[in-house]
Design a protein around this motif. Structure first.
Motif, PDB file in Angstrom:
ATOM      1  N   VAL A  96      31.192  41.907  43.189  1.00 47.46           N
ATOM      2  CA  VAL A  96      30.494  42.355  41.984  1.00 47.46           C
ATOM      3  C   VAL A  96      31.477  43.175  41.189  1.00 47.46           C
ATOM      4  O   VAL A  96      32.164  44.017  41.757  1.00 47.46           O
ATOM      5  N   ASN A  97      31.592  42.937  39.894  1.00 45.25           N
ATOM      6  CA  ASN A  97      32.436  43.787  39.066  1.00 45.25           C
ATOM      7  C   ASN A  97      31.633  44.346  37.917  1.00 45.25           C
ATOM      8  O   ASN A  97      30.611  43.798  37.521  1.00 45.25           O
ATOM      9  N   PHE A 117      45.021  44.568  37.761  1.00 47.67           N
ATOM     10  CA  PHE A 117      44.745  45.635  38.738  1.00 47.67           C
ATOM     11  C   PHE A 117      43.869  45.147  39.890  1.00 47.67           C
ATOM     12  O   PHE A 117      44.185  45.354  41.058  1.00 47.67           O
ATOM     13  N   GLY A 118      42.766  44.490  39.554  1.00 50.65           N
ATOM     14  CA  GLY A 118      41.865  44.020  40.599  1.00 50.65           C
ATOM     15  C   GLY A 118      42.457  42.848  41.375  1.00 50.65           C
ATOM     16  O   GLY A 118      42.262  42.735  42.582  1.00 50.65           O
ATOM     17  N   ARG A 165      39.033  42.378  32.291  1.00 51.04           N
ATOM     18  CA  ARG A 165      39.398  42.971  33.574  1.00 51.04           C
ATOM     19  C   ARG A 165      38.269  42.781  34.580  1.00 51.04           C
ATOM     20  O   ARG A 165      38.513  42.485  35.750  1.00 51.04           O
ATOM     21  N   ALA A 166      37.025  42.945  34.100  1.00 50.81           N
ATOM     22  CA  ALA A 166      35.892  42.830  35.010  1.00 50.81           C
ATOM     23  C   ALA A 166      35.677  41.378  35.451  1.00 50.81           C
ATOM     24  O   ALA A 166      35.152  41.130  36.526  1.00 50.81           O
ATOM     25  N   LYS A 169      38.476  38.797  38.516  1.00 52.56           N
ATOM     26  CA  LYS A 169      38.336  38.450  39.935  1.00 52.56           C
ATOM     27  C   LYS A 169      37.248  37.411  40.169  1.00 52.56           C
ATOM     28  O   LYS A 169      36.853  37.185  41.315  1.00 52.56           O
TER      29      LYS A 169
END
Lengths: 380, 299
Positions: A96-97, A117-118, A165-166, A169
């Motif tokens: 979950v992001n 980053f992730g 960014r969220a 992934k």
């Protein structure tokens, strides 16, 4: 009360008894000391949904989302993700992001490094990370900005980086906390459609938290209206707007005229509501469970109220009053009409012609009228 | 454009710098170029204000670099400089290791406690610095409180020799300069947005990774400021090594004191001070550039 499928689109997994929800809240309660933020709440959210949690501040919507992200754990009850209880899973291990209201971009990293980053914390091979970052940057149309730092770009661009960014992934579930609150109105409206496009393209389940009902109505496949830690109504935007299940929802979503009264007579599909002495009763469709003598509330949207100088002959309901106020909104005008007992009815009229001469002006005697099915009788 | 108000505003700090920094430094530089003499003040040549141009010319002809050559020839001095810089570097590291967790804990404590904790950090400044350093003699001595406690609890059988060693100097320095490290780090950590740490966790970081990848880089301006604020005064520190250190503790501040007051060789002492200043100017310039860069980054 359910709308036919063609009006809601074909995507209605919540009406399919066999569909398995991706998220299931089961009797979830969350307390902070004496304060109950979430009160025995149960809710199913399905895959590919764009689900909106809507409510005033303090209604518990943010707590609900933070429990999905893993920053809060329920005091009691279960939260299932894909059939698994996620209560013991820490935030960094959940698929979950979250996109934060403040965007929470790392100020010391470039946009590309923020997006990477992730990925660097995941098991993605190093050689693939750069490609994925480029893919995400182009998804949010920021390909040329990868080497900039967050303070070197505009608020709207920052918002898109936070989204990229969220999403980098490929989470099963994306949480958006008031994602557009910091943008100005015009940019916000554009971004709403962008968000919908991206959601449709990726097919990720989105849960958005917002206090802006217009935003929730625009983007969401379903909206949950919350109050005091409970769900008041969970339905499609159309159902929420046209068939609110309570005064609270009717009042919270959009503009509405609420007329308090009592059921004078109730038949199978018609009800007569008396609400003020000396004024005509209101004829409306009867809701299920309404009995004669019950106190109830008649709710009608301003755009469903007509206004005329002469008493209309064919209307089911016509009430006399005088124009108290006129609000000019450009595309439409809102007339505030005061009835005999002081009740004010708002009527919205589209300005189809350019404004040369108004048909009615302040203090004019007018009639407001509406059909029997235009409004809704609410008993809650 | 001539603006008297602006001129006045600029004049205040500049005249402060001129009269309280540049003029005294000029005097020290002048003495460092003179020769020691048995007189009052103890150096020649001396400026005769009534002698006019001839006196000034005579003054300059009396100057030489003899004292600086002396400094470079006697290896006591450069050993002392090196040892001072080394002790300062170790002290900076120790202060950082002790100070960072304190600053971190302060920044993470609840908002109502922060002013109190801040007060506690500043509180020692209310007592004389000298008295506080003297107090450490009572704590660290072979019959001091620390040894008594350790003997009583059975951790050691014989008293530890701490006083009059470099260990005592480090303890004294860390104790004295801790606030200079804690305060700038606290200032950066307090501003840190909690959302950033949650975002790091959300993106797959453990708590420790989030600390290392987000908190530490974002508190870097505070760390750098704290390090310079400790390093610069510690290099020239005199009181702590002379009270807590032993005969083997070599620091340039102590040499300076001895030259001035034991040898009464003002010119050599001044030369020592001038070289110390030159050594410190490099980190001071680096510090100012860093501060400037940090300010630009914030804008």
């Amino acid at each position: 009360m359910n709308l036919p499928a063609e009006q809601t689109g074909d995507f209605i997994p919540w009406e399919d008894a066999d569909a398995k929800p991706i998220i299931r809240f089961q009797g979830v309660t969350k307390k902070f000391g004496d304060f109950t933020a979430i009160d025995n709440l149960s809710l199913d959210i399905y895959e590919r949904e764009f689900f909106a949690l809507l409510g005033p501040s303090g209604c518990g919507k943010t707590t609900l989302m933070r429990m999905l992200a893993g920053f809060e754990t329920p005091t009691s009850g279960e939260i299932m993700l894909d059939g698994q209880n996620i209560a013991p899973v820490p935030p960094n291990k959940r698929p979950v992001n979250m996109m934060f209201q403040s965007y929470a971009l790392f100020p010391h990293l470039t946009l590309a490094d923020n997006i990477a980053f992730g990925l660097k914390r995941s098991d993605m091979p190093k050689s693939e990370i750069a490609g994925r970052v480029d893919e995400m940057l182009s998804l949010v149309q920021l390909s040329k900005f990868g080497s900039r730092k967050p303070h070197q770009i505009s608020g709207g661009q920052r918002q898109r980086v936070a989204l990229a960014r969220a999403l980098a992934k490929s989470p099963k579930l994306l949480l958006l906390d008031e994602p557009l609150a910091a943008l100005d109105k015009k940019l916000r409206e554009e971004t709403q459609f962008e968000l919908m496009d991206i959601q449709e393209k990726l097919g990720t389940t989105f849960v958005i938290v917002t206090h802006d009902q217009e935003e929730a109505m625009t983007v969401a496949s379903r909206v949950a209206v919350m109050d005091h830690g409970q769900l008041v109504q969970v339905a499609t935007p159309e159902q929420i707007y046209e068939f609110p299940n309570s005064r609270y929802v009717a009042d919270f979503i959009g503009d509405v005229n609420l007329i308090e009264g009592a059921a004078k007579s109730v038949t199978k599909d018609a009800a007569v509501i008396s609400w003020a002495e000396g004024l005509p009763d209101i004829n409306a469709a009867a809701p299920e469970g309404l009995a004669k003598g019950d106190n109830c509330c008649f709710a009608i949207r301003p755009e469903k109220v007509s206004i005329s100088a002469e008493k209309p002959t064919d209307a089911a309901n016509a009430l006399p009053g005088k124009v108290l106020d006129i609000g000019y909104l450009g595309n439409m005008s809102t007339y505030h009409v005061e009835l005999g007992n002081g009740q004010i009815i708002k009527a919205q009229v589209a300005n189809q012609r350019r404004l040369s001469r108004r048909a009615y002006t302040w203090d004019d005697q007018v009639w407001v009228s509406f059909t029997a099915t235009a409004g809704l009788v609410l008993s809650a | 454009m001539f603006n008297p108000r602006r001129l006045f505003l600029i004049l205040v700090p500049y005249s402060w710098l001129f009269f309280l920094f540049l003029v005294p430094f000029g005097i020290v530089l002048k003495i460092s170029l003179s020769d020691a003499a048995l007189s009052i003040p103890p150096y020649t040549p001396q400026f005769d204000p009534e002698g006019g141009w001839a006196a000034i010319r005579e003054l300059f002809s009396g100057f030489d670099l003899e004292n600086f050559i002396w400094l470079s020839e006697d290896n006591l001095y450069w050993k002392a400089y090196l040892s001072s810089v080394w002790i300062a570097l170790v002290s900076v590291l120790l202060t950082l290791l002790v100070g960072y967790p304190i600053a971190y804990a302060m920044a993470r404590s609840s908002e109502e406690w922060r002013p109190t904790l801040l007060m506690l950090v500043i509180l020692p400044f209310w007592t004389s610095f000298l008295i506080r350093v003297y107090a450490w003699i009572g704590i660290l001595g072979s019959n001091g409180y620390l040894n008594q406690l350790l003997l009583w609890s059975g951790v050691i059988d014989e008293p530890l020799v701490i006083l009059n060693t470099n260990w005592a100097v480090y303890i004294g320095i860390v104790y004295t300069y801790l606030p200079f490290m804690v305060l700038p780090i606290y200032a950066t950590l307090e501003k840190l947005d909690g959302d950033l740490l949650e975002a790091a966790e959300d993106l797959g970081c453990s708590r420790f990774q989030a600390f290392w990848l987000v908190t530490v880089p974002l508190s870097r301006p505070g760390i750098i400021a704290g390090c310079f604020l400790v390093f610069i005064p510690v290099v020239g520190e005199f009181v702590i090594p002379s009270l807590l250190g032993g005969s083997k503790t070599l620091m340039i501040g102590k040499i300076l004191w001895d030259e001035f007051f034991s040898n009464r060789d003002w010119p050599v002492a001044s030369a020592v001070a001038v070289v110390l200043l030159l050594i410190l100017i490099i980190p001071i310039i680096l510090f100012q550039r860093q501060q400037q860069r940090a300010q630009e980054a914030e804008q």
